[in-house]
Design an enzyme around this catalytic site. Structure first.
Site, PDB file in Angstrom:
ATOM      1  N   GLU A 278      36.477  11.084  42.486  1.00  0.00           N
ATOM      2  CA  GLU A 278      35.877  11.487  41.212  1.00  0.00           C
ATOM      3  C   GLU A 278      35.518  12.958  41.349  1.00  0.00           C
ATOM      4  O   GLU A 278      34.437  13.316  41.828  1.00  0.00           O
ATOM      5  CB  GLU A 278      34.617  10.665  40.895  1.00  0.00           C
ATOM      6  CG  GLU A 278      34.195  10.910  39.453  1.00  0.00           C
ATOM      7  CD  GLU A 278      32.717  10.679  39.167  1.00  0.00           C
ATOM      8  OE1 GLU A 278      32.340  10.737  37.993  1.00  0.00           O
ATOM      9  OE2 GLU A 278      31.938  10.466  40.107  1.00  0.00           O
TER      10      GLU A 278
ATOM     11  N   ASP B 188      32.987   7.827  44.554  1.00  0.00           N
ATOM     12  CA  ASP B 188      32.125   8.219  43.440  1.00  0.00           C
ATOM     13  C   ASP B 188      31.428   9.551  43.741  1.00  0.00           C
ATOM     14  O   ASP B 188      30.931   9.758  44.859  1.00  0.00           O
ATOM     15  CB  ASP B 188      31.062   7.117  43.253  1.00  0.00           C
ATOM     16  CG  ASP B 188      30.171   7.350  42.056  1.00  0.00           C
ATOM     17  OD1 ASP B 188      30.695   7.325  40.941  1.00  0.00           O
ATOM     18  OD2 ASP B 188      28.945   7.541  42.240  1.00  0.00           O
TER      19      ASP B 188
HETATM   20  C1  NOJ Z   1      29.907   8.544  38.492  1.00  0.00           C
HETATM   21  C2  NOJ Z   1      30.159   7.217  37.876  1.00  0.00           C
HETATM   22  O1  NOJ Z   1      31.441   7.206  37.329  1.00  0.00           O
HETATM   23  C3  NOJ Z   1      29.081   7.000  36.847  1.00  0.00           C
HETATM   24  O2  NOJ Z   1      29.326   5.867  36.063  1.00  0.00           O
HETATM   25  C4  NOJ Z   1      27.770   6.875  37.576  1.00  0.00           C
HETATM   26  O3  NOJ Z   1      26.722   6.758  36.646  1.00  0.00           O
HETATM   27  C5  NOJ Z   1      27.514   8.100  38.456  1.00  0.00           C
HETATM   28  N1  NOJ Z   1      28.670   8.482  39.209  1.00  0.00           N
HETATM   29  C6  NOJ Z   1      26.425   7.818  39.443  1.00  0.00           C
HETATM   30  O4  NOJ Z   1      26.896   6.979  40.448  1.00  0.00           O
END
Ligand code: NOJ
Length: 561
Positions: free
Chosen positions: A288, A227
């Site tokens: 991500e 993430d």
């Molecule tokens: C990216 C995640 O996909 C999202 O859902 C989240 O709110 C943020 N990171 C914070 O962790």
């Protein structure tokens, strides 16, 4: 609609076409993740086994046969660890356990063993940038300036009374600094105040986080979706961020360029380290990664592919119109990247592809067309639950119904992400067969027409289309291993390409217009004469070298010599 936090930066640059690299067609190592189709499960919304209105791990286990039949090779479960659920699990208070709402570690072990029986890998979501403010590390860290964990987070003095250390704003609104009256310092959070950023410059943080991955690998996990990797490091001097443009965003904050708090070079040292551990376990790291162009994406693959195997190409999700020219450009760019491409069209943070591309009249046809696109390109594909049945984004209509805090805060400009997180639509019974209780988010009215049970019986459904494309993808060598070649590149309405492997070829033609179209294939130079249909939607067919396509029609054919 929540547009991910770095989108602004991405749109600023045009799509750069990187130099062709050695990665083209490079699948001879047959790494499992290269051929895999991943499926993202938002656990709150997938299947509720204990009827409390929230999905759980036993619920996921009960649907593994469905996923297997669909053609899924790996499930990525969005965070299911103990969490106060401020950001619905992306605020982790214990990385080595399961939130009671989702079950227990024993339930996880059961899910892992059932998945293994079906040859389905499990990918967990590792929230690396921050913890919950209820994590024991943070509770200790904030207890005093001399706490053993003080330096596990980013604590700084303010500039003066009531003044945070710098101008950084949180991507979820407000200052990125929270004052702590006990120790008279501020702590830094890129996301919510309840999500304090870890200090990755502290080797103890790194060791602890690396050990967490080992712990899960030993429990049978095949990798992680990492993430928010862009935000791991901050400029140690805390320089103010420049302002991108005048005005205020949905939260009333200035438009900042995240120059000093995202994508710092040190991120790559950490990714290389995490990759070493992953390699010891034949595991995959998915990132991500909100990149501005393919040059940035290449940095995430690392030199010699020693960082993330699968940094997600979100630039693909930003081709927000059915434009053959735009898709061609983006596909060519990522196909020439230095690593194996990863295609995504929807996830829990962005409006579903069904609505992003749908014209309101042909949404099912367009959903099939998009499936045919991202599931036949060279690379791994990551599906989002419900995409395969044509689930529609259904945002709340009243502020008081919003669950996602960014929607509550940014309403009405920012409605939050509830709309793309609604319960999976299993059948046409009450609550779409998701739960017998009141679901945590309302089930969209479309469950009556778009659900697994009914679509399984309908040969023209989006679901049956997904199944057939996935079946072909898994059995056809050109689709699995072939290189990508754009053809008929001047066609303004139809996107066509070949996948070619050891003399075998597959042609894909996608009519991105609402009018019938014709395509002439001239593939003598590639050694092909005509195409034999393998998958074609209504009014789409081939005759010799000619393909006719219905409105938004799809044709996938095997090339004949
Ligand atoms: C990216 C995640 O996909 C999202 O859902 C989240 O709110 C943020 N990171 C914070 O962790």
């Amino acid at each position: 609609m929540f547009v991910a936090f770095l989108v602004g930066a991405c749109l600023a640059g045009s799509i750069a076409v990187a130099q062709a690299s050695s990665a083209a067609g490079d699948v001879e190592d047959h790494a499992w993740w290269k051929h895999a189709v991943f499926y993202e499960i938002y656990p709150r919304s997938f299947a509720d086994s204990n009827n409390d209105g929230v999905g759980d791990l036993r619920g996921i286990a009960s649907r593994l046969d469905y996923l297997k039949d669909l053609g899924v090779n790996a499930i990525w479960i969005s965070p299911c660890f103990p969490s106060p659920q401020v950001d619905f699990g992306y605020d982790v208070s214990d990385y080595e356990n399961i939130d009671p709402m989702y079950g227990t570690l024993a339930d996880f072990d059961y899910l892992a063993s059932e998945a293994k029986k079906r040859d389905i890998h499990i990918i967990l979501d590792f929230v690396v940038n921050h913890t919950s403010d209820q994590h024991k590390w943070f509770l200790d860290s904030k207890s005093s300036r001399t706490s053993a964990y003080r330096d596990w987070y980013i604590w700084r003095d303010g500039k003066g009374p009531g003044q945070p250390p710098n101008n950084w704003v949180s991507t979820f609104g407000g200052s990125a600094w929270k004052f702590d009256p006990t120790t008279n310092q501020y702590d830094y959070h890129f996301f919510y105040p309840e999500q304090p950023d870890l200090n990755w410059r502290n080797p103890a943080v790194k060791d602890a986080m690396f050990d967490i991955t080992r712990w899960w690998y030993q429990r049978g996990v095949s990798g992680f979706r990492l993430d928010a990797v862009d935000t791991l490091f901050e400029d140690p001097k805390l320089k103010d961020n420049p302002i991108k443009r005048p005005g205020k965003n949905a939260f009333g904050d200035p438009f900042e360029q995240n120059k000093y708090n995202t994508k710092l070079p040190e991120v790559h040292d950490i990714l290389r380290g995490l990759r070493k551990v992953a390699d010891e376990h034949d595991a995959v790291l998915i990132g991500e990664t909100w990149t501005a162009d393919v040059a940035e994406l290449n940095q995430y693959y690392g030199k010699g592919n020693n960082e993330l195997q699968l940094p997600m190409d979100f630039l693909f999700t930003m081709v927000n119109q059915l434009s053959p020219a735009e898709f061609r450009k983006q596909i060519a760019a990522v196909d020439a990247a230095s690593g194996w491409p990863t295609f995504v069209i929807s996830n829990h943070d962005i409006v579903r592809s069904y609505d992003r591309y749908g014209d309101g009249k042909h949404n099912d046809e367009i959903a099939k067309l998009m499936a045919a696109l991202y599931l036949t390109l060279r690379g791994s594909a990551i599906m989002y639950y419900g995409e395969e049945i044509g689930m529609k984004t259904t945002p709340p209509t009243r502020q008081e119904d919003v669950k996602d805090p960014i929607g509550r805060k940014g309403w009405p400009k920012e409605k939050g992400r509830d709309g793309e997180r609604t319960p999976m639509q299993w059948d046409s019974s009450e609550n779409a067969g998701f739960t017998k209780a009141t679901p945590w988010l309302p089930v969209p009215p479309t469950y009556k027409t778009h659900n697994v049970a009914d679509e399984s019986k309908d040969p023209d459904s989006v679901l049956v289309f997904y199944q057939s494309v996935l079946k072909l993808r898994h059995s056809n060598q050109a689709l699995l291993n072939g290189r990508y070649k754009a053809i008929n590149e001047s066609d303004a309405n139809v996107l066509s390409y070949l996948r070619i492997y050891k003399g075998e070829g597959v042609v894909v033609s996608l009519n991105m217009s609402d009018k019938p179209q014709k395509v002439r294939l001239d593939l003598k130079d590639d050694g092909f004469a005509s195409a034999k249909s393998r998958i074609a939607t209504e009014k789409s067919q081939a005759q010799g070298q000619d393909i006719s396509l219905g409105p938004y029609g799809v044709f996938i054919g095997e090339m004949q010599k």
